[in-house]
Enzyme design. Sequence first.
Site, PDB file in Angstrom:
ATOM      1  N   TYR A 194       0.839  -1.204   0.000  1.00  0.00           N
ATOM      2  CA  TYR A 194       0.000   0.000   0.000  1.00  0.00           C
ATOM      3  C   TYR A 194       0.874   1.253   0.000  1.00  0.00           C
ATOM      4  O   TYR A 194       0.629   2.198  -0.753  1.00  0.00           O
ATOM      5  CB  TYR A 194      -0.902  -0.040   1.233  1.00  0.00           C
ATOM      6  CG  TYR A 194      -1.932   1.055   1.309  1.00  0.00           C
ATOM      7  CD1 TYR A 194      -2.941   1.163   0.363  1.00  0.00           C
ATOM      8  CD2 TYR A 194      -1.917   1.962   2.369  1.00  0.00           C
ATOM      9  CE1 TYR A 194      -3.900   2.158   0.448  1.00  0.00           C
ATOM     10  CE2 TYR A 194      -2.875   2.960   2.468  1.00  0.00           C
ATOM     11  CZ  TYR A 194      -3.866   3.057   1.509  1.00  0.00           C
ATOM     12  OH  TYR A 194      -4.815   4.043   1.593  1.00  0.00           O
ATOM     13  N   LYS A 214       1.244   4.736  -2.303  1.00  0.00           N
ATOM     14  CA  LYS A 214       0.944   6.035  -1.712  1.00  0.00           C
ATOM     15  C   LYS A 214       2.188   6.923  -1.598  1.00  0.00           C
ATOM     16  O   LYS A 214       2.090   8.145  -1.742  1.00  0.00           O
ATOM     17  CB  LYS A 214       0.281   5.844  -0.345  1.00  0.00           C
ATOM     18  CG  LYS A 214      -1.098   5.192  -0.415  1.00  0.00           C
ATOM     19  CD  LYS A 214      -2.060   5.999  -1.293  1.00  0.00           C
ATOM     20  CE  LYS A 214      -3.494   5.476  -1.219  1.00  0.00           C
ATOM     21  NZ  LYS A 214      -4.426   6.296  -2.029  1.00  0.00           N
TER      22      LYS A 214
END
Length: 287
Positions: free
Chosen positions: A157, A161
Site C-alpha cells: 500500500y 501512496k
Amino acid sequence: MRDLTDRVCLLTGAAGGIGRATALAAARAGARLILTDVAAAGLAETVAVVQDAGGDVLAARVLDITDHEAVAAWAEEVHAEYGPVDVVMNIAGVATWGTVENLEHRHWRSMIEVNLMGPIHIIESFVPPMVRAGRGGHLVNVSSAAGLLALPWHAAYSASKFGLRGVSEVLRFDLARHDIGVSLVVPGAVRTPLVQSVQIIGVDRDDPRMRRLTRLFEGYAVPPERVADRILAGIRHNRYLVHTSPDIRLAYWVARKFALPYELTMRLANRRFDRLLPPLPEPGRTR
C-alpha cells in the site's frame, strides 16, 4: 482558487466514502461535477444524492482508471463537450495490507495499478489541457498517512501512496508556473466501508485481537465529510499538504524532527502487530 462557483471539477472514486462526501461538498460550493468510479450502483447513488441536494452533475461515467486507453478516450469526450476542467481530484483507491512473506504479486500489482497508475492516467489525460487553457486550476491527489510513515504491514500500500506523494511533490513545483495548485491529502483513519473491506493477507479478521484492533482504528477514524471539508479548504488556500486528523500531523512532525524516537516507535508497533501473525513454517516446509 478561492471560489469553486461554476468551476468544472472532476472526481474519481465518487461512488462512496471520501469521494461521495467531496462531491457533495464541492457541489454545495457551486462546482459543476464530472464523476467517475468503477462501482456503477454507488456512482448512480452519488449522482442522485448530489442532484437531490441541488448540485450540478455534468457527467458521470463508470470507468476503471487502471485502463489507460479508456481514461484517454473518456477525457477526449469530456474535453469535446465541456472543455478543460478546472479541478482534478484523484480520490479513488484500494487497500491491501500484509507482511512481505504473505503478500503475493497480485497484491503488489493491484496497489500500484489502482493507487498510483490510476491517478497518473487521470493526470496525463486531464492536466495538460488544463495547462494549455492558461486559466490556472488545481490538482488534488489523495495519498495516505501510509504515504508519510512506515506503518506496519503497509509495504504494498505504501509503495503506491509514497509514489503518489512523489508525483505530487514534483508537480507542485512544475505546475506553479501555470497557476495550477497541487494538494496532497494524507488521511489517517477515515470512517468508510474500506475499514471493513480492506484485505489483510495472512491474518484471520475474526481473531478477537484483530477485532479489538479494528475497533481501535474505528475509534480514531474521522467521518469522510471532515476529509471533504479539509480538501476544499486545501484548494481554497492553495495548501500542499492537507492533514485530516491531528494524530497524523503530529506523527509526521515527530518523524521529521526526531528520527530516533520515530524509528523506535515503528519498531515497537511492528512487534506488536507481529504477535497477530501465525507462526512461520519450519525451514523446508510449506504451510
